[in-house]
Each structure stands twice: as C-alpha cells, then as structure tokens.
Write an enzyme that holds these catalytic residues in place. Sequence first.
Site, PDB file in Angstrom:
ATOM      1  N   GLY A  85       0.842  -1.203   0.000  1.00 18.54           N
ATOM      2  CA  GLY A  85       0.000   0.000   0.000  1.00 18.54           C
ATOM      3  C   GLY A  85       0.871   1.243   0.000  1.00 18.54           C
ATOM      4  O   GLY A  85       1.810   1.341   0.781  1.00 18.54           O
ATOM      5  N   ARG A  99       1.097  -5.104  -4.837  1.00 14.79           N
ATOM      6  CA  ARG A  99       1.273  -6.259  -3.937  1.00 14.79           C
ATOM      7  C   ARG A  99       1.509  -7.442  -4.872  1.00 14.79           C
ATOM      8  O   ARG A  99       0.690  -7.727  -5.736  1.00 14.79           O
ATOM      9  CB  ARG A  99       0.017  -6.480  -3.092  1.00 14.79           C
ATOM     10  CG  ARG A  99      -0.352  -5.251  -2.243  1.00 14.79           C
ATOM     11  CD  ARG A  99      -1.449  -5.590  -1.256  1.00 14.79           C
ATOM     12  NE  ARG A  99      -2.074  -4.407  -0.675  1.00 14.79           N
ATOM     13  CZ  ARG A  99      -1.626  -3.742   0.376  1.00 14.79           C
ATOM     14  NH1 ARG A  99      -0.512  -4.128   0.970  1.00 14.79           N
ATOM     15  NH2 ARG A  99      -2.271  -2.687   0.845  1.00 14.79           N
ATOM     16  N   ASP A 144       5.003  -4.254   6.358  1.00 11.15           N
ATOM     17  CA  ASP A 144       5.552  -5.535   6.825  1.00 11.15           C
ATOM     18  C   ASP A 144       5.688  -6.579   5.714  1.00 11.15           C
ATOM     19  O   ASP A 144       6.701  -7.272   5.636  1.00 11.15           O
ATOM     20  CB  ASP A 144       4.734  -6.092   8.000  1.00 11.15           C
ATOM     21  CG  ASP A 144       3.301  -6.413   7.613  1.00 11.15           C
ATOM     22  OD1 ASP A 144       2.705  -5.641   6.838  1.00 11.15           O
ATOM     23  OD2 ASP A 144       2.769  -7.430   8.086  1.00 11.15           O
ATOM     24  N   THR A 175       4.274   3.013   5.562  1.00 10.47           N
ATOM     25  CA  THR A 175       2.867   2.588   5.639  1.00 10.47           C
ATOM     26  C   THR A 175       2.120   3.577   6.522  1.00 10.47           C
ATOM     27  O   THR A 175       2.671   4.042   7.522  1.00 10.47           O
ATOM     28  CB  THR A 175       2.709   1.157   6.214  1.00 10.47           C
ATOM     29  OG1 THR A 175       1.343   0.968   6.612  1.00 10.47           O
ATOM     30  CG2 THR A 175       3.583   0.887   7.414  1.00 10.47           C
ATOM     31  N   ASP A 232      -0.146   2.811   8.413  1.00  4.01           N
ATOM     32  CA  ASP A 232      -0.661   2.099   9.597  1.00  4.01           C
ATOM     33  C   ASP A 232       0.182   2.282  10.868  1.00  4.01           C
ATOM     34  O   ASP A 232      -0.318   2.069  11.962  1.00  4.01           O
ATOM     35  CB  ASP A 232      -0.760   0.592   9.310  1.00  4.01           C
ATOM     36  CG  ASP A 232      -1.809   0.279   8.241  1.00  4.01           C
ATOM     37  OD1 ASP A 232      -2.509   1.201   7.813  1.00  4.01           O
ATOM     38  OD2 ASP A 232      -1.912  -0.898   7.842  1.00  4.01           O
ATOM     39  N   ARG A 282      -5.003  -1.813   8.918  1.00  4.37           N
ATOM     40  CA  ARG A 282      -5.292  -3.245   8.889  1.00  4.37           C
ATOM     41  C   ARG A 282      -4.798  -3.908  10.175  1.00  4.37           C
ATOM     42  O   ARG A 282      -3.612  -4.037  10.406  1.00  4.37           O
ATOM     43  CB  ARG A 282      -4.561  -3.847   7.689  1.00  4.37           C
ATOM     44  CG  ARG A 282      -5.082  -5.208   7.335  1.00  4.37           C
ATOM     45  CD  ARG A 282      -4.240  -5.980   6.369  1.00  4.37           C
ATOM     46  NE  ARG A 282      -3.408  -5.241   5.464  1.00  4.37           N
ATOM     47  CZ  ARG A 282      -3.531  -5.249   4.145  1.00  4.37           C
ATOM     48  NH1 ARG A 282      -4.499  -5.911   3.591  1.00  4.37           N
ATOM     49  NH2 ARG A 282      -2.685  -4.606   3.384  1.00  4.37           N
TER      50      ARG A 282
HETATM   51  O1  F6P Z   1      -1.487  -1.284   4.896  1.00  2.00           O
HETATM   52  C1  F6P Z   1      -1.954  -0.068   4.467  1.00  2.00           C
HETATM   53  C2  F6P Z   1      -3.425  -0.121   4.160  1.00  2.00           C
HETATM   54  O2  F6P Z   1      -3.830   1.153   3.754  1.00  2.00           O
HETATM   55  C3  F6P Z   1      -4.301  -0.626   5.307  1.00  2.00           C
HETATM   56  O3  F6P Z   1      -4.578   0.362   6.264  1.00  2.00           O
HETATM   57  C4  F6P Z   1      -5.509  -1.114   4.555  1.00  2.00           C
HETATM   58  O4  F6P Z   1      -6.193  -2.112   5.274  1.00  2.00           O
HETATM   59  C5  F6P Z   1      -4.908  -1.678   3.310  1.00  2.00           C
HETATM   60  O5  F6P Z   1      -3.681  -1.026   3.105  1.00  2.00           O
HETATM   61  C6  F6P Z   1      -5.774  -1.545   2.066  1.00  2.00           C
HETATM   62  O6  F6P Z   1      -5.159  -2.214   1.026  1.00  2.00           O
HETATM   63  P1  F6P Z   1      -5.569  -2.076  -0.507  1.00  2.00           P
HETATM   64  O7  F6P Z   1      -5.161  -0.725  -0.985  1.00  2.00           O
HETATM   65  O8  F6P Z   1      -4.827  -3.162  -1.176  1.00  2.00           O
HETATM   66  O9  F6P Z   1      -7.064  -2.215  -0.561  1.00  2.00           O
END
Ligand code: F6P
Length: 332
Positions: free
Chosen positions: A11, A72, A103, A126, A128, A172
């Site tokens: 992310g 990802r 992570d 991140t 988070d 998350r």
């Molecule tokens: O890890 C960063 C994050 O923004 C989390 O807070 C969230 O749950 C996740 O990525 C969302 O992922 P994606 O953009 O793949 O939907």
Amino acid sequence: MKKIAVLTSGGDSPGMNPAIRSVVRTAIYYNLEVVGVKHGYKGLIEKDFIPMDRGSVADIIQRGGTVLLSARCEEFKTEAGRQRAYKNMQEEGIDALVVIGGDGSLRGVQKINAESEIKAVGIPGTIDNDLSCTDYTIGVDTAMNTILDAINKIRDTATSHERTFVIECMGRGSGYLALMTGLAGGAEYILVPEIDFDPKEVTDKIKQGFKRGKLHSLILIAEGVKAPFADLSEYNGSPGMAMGDLIRERTGMETRVTILGHLQRGGSPTATDRVVASRMGHKAVDLLLQGKRDKMVNYKNNSIGSCDITDAIVKKSEIDMKIYQLANILSM
Ligand code: F6P
C-alpha cells in the site's frame, strides 16, 4: 558496491516520494549508480528498471503516492518468481536494494538477503504505523491529518443535525490511526482491535452525553475491529457499518456512518513525513555503504537508526494504553 536499486511496494503512503528522492540523491552524492524499479517486486521479476539521475526525482518531494508505482506481488512469494528477480538484478549489475513499504514488503527484504548476494535494506512506509522497532512509519502523519480534517468536517454536520457519527478509518489490524485521530479529534469513543469493548458501555455513554446536552457524538472505529460482531459479512466486512446499526437499534438516535477509505492514503506529505522520509532515505544508503544488510531504518526517540528486519516485521500487538486512557478522560 557500484549500483543500487530502489522500489516501493504494498500500500502506498504519502512520503514515499521524498524517500525515493533522498535515496537517489544520497546515492549519487556517494558516486553510486541508481535504478528505480517500477511496480514494486513485480518490476524485479519483469525487469522493469529505469535509470535514476538527479533530475528524475526533481519536483516530487511534495507529491503523494509513489512515482515508482506500487503493487502487492504474489509471484515474488514463489521460489521461481524470486529466482527470476535475482537473475534480473544480477544481469543489471545491481549490488544492493532499498525497499520502501510495510511488513509484507519487508518480508521480501528478508528473503532477498537469505537467498541471494544482493544486499537489501528496508524503509518503513505505511500509513498504519504498525511495525515493531520504530516509533514512526512514513505516511502516518499525513494520514492522521487527512483523517482529522474529515473528523472536523463531520463534526460540523453532526452538530447541526444532533447526530451520532461512526467514522471508520484504515489500519489493517492496527488501532493506531483510530487512537491518535480519536484523541486529536475529540471523539466520544475510540474502538480498536487491540482492546475489547462492551457495546452497551458505548451506547450508554452516547445516551448520557445527549441527555447532558451534547449536540453530537463521534465514534472512531478502526477497520480491523472484529469482536464483538459475530459476522461482518452482511456489512461487507465493515465494523463501522455494524456499529452504526447497533447504535441505532440500542439508542434510537439518528446515526450515520462514514468509511474514510483510500482517501487516507493520498495527499501531499506533511512536513513531518517529508523530513522523516528524507532522513530515512539517507540512512538506508548509509547502511548499504557500511556493508549492512537485512536491516530496517527506524525512528526512535527522535533519532534515525536501524534494527534487524526480523524484529521489525513483527506487527505491534499493543497500543499505548496511556493515550487510550487519556482519550477516555478527555471525552467525558
Ligand atoms: O497497509 C496499508 C493499508 O492502507 C491498510 O490500512 C488497509 O487495510 C490496506 O492497506 C488496504 O489495502 P488495498 O489498498 O490493497 O485495498
């Protein structure tokens, strides 16, 4: 060491661009060649490399997202995918790699160090702020300010209509964003995955507040909250929506739910994110120049240092109880 590569993965987070800029310019300062890898680990597998010079990172310090693009990548989790990546890096003459991400991305750094000659280090990026060994991950300050701006706006309309609002924010499995923005935004209740809560206590507090003349109630909830909801599937996995229904049922009050979603991941990085990203990017190159590998740059007690990747990728499982209690006291 002659040539290093840099990539962003997972992310995205505001501040990744200043971190890339810092890695590139620090490397050039020390007479190293630099290549950017597009689309994270996928770019290693597909040999999506671009040469980076001083000018290639001009005018990006203020931009959200990542100019190197992010992804990802499932293929990098396979042995075959990784071997292709190592071969590509070898062919390109890459001696070392800087990975900016959360992570999952840092687990990739561990694999590279264990399975190849390439020296890899990580920079925590991140929103988070959920990694161990560091007080700060790039992007969290910008995300907090974005959430706070939303809370302020929701507070306006909540007051006008004397409503309760449930605001669901990202993180998350981590309550950091909810906790900090709940404190800064004056939320009545903060619900995080790390701490069990009794829904009755929440609804009683809302009712009492309105009885005492409060014009609104704001509940901050982290997307990772599961308990006490038995099944979130009818709410599309959203604990905020479930909480909204529960409050409506138990208080009979007008309740609205706002899921902030991906807007939390965008925006121009704040001064703090730019400064930390610039310092961390420099430190990552410095570690590589010292011959270090398998390290993550960290930020502890206002100082930039490093820790072992193994220790860093353990997700923080606790939140700061003193801050949680303070938020509770102040929201009376
Ligand atoms: O890890 C960063 C994050 O923004 C989390 O807070 C969230 O749950 C996740 O990525 C969302 O992922 P994606 O953009 O793949 O939907």
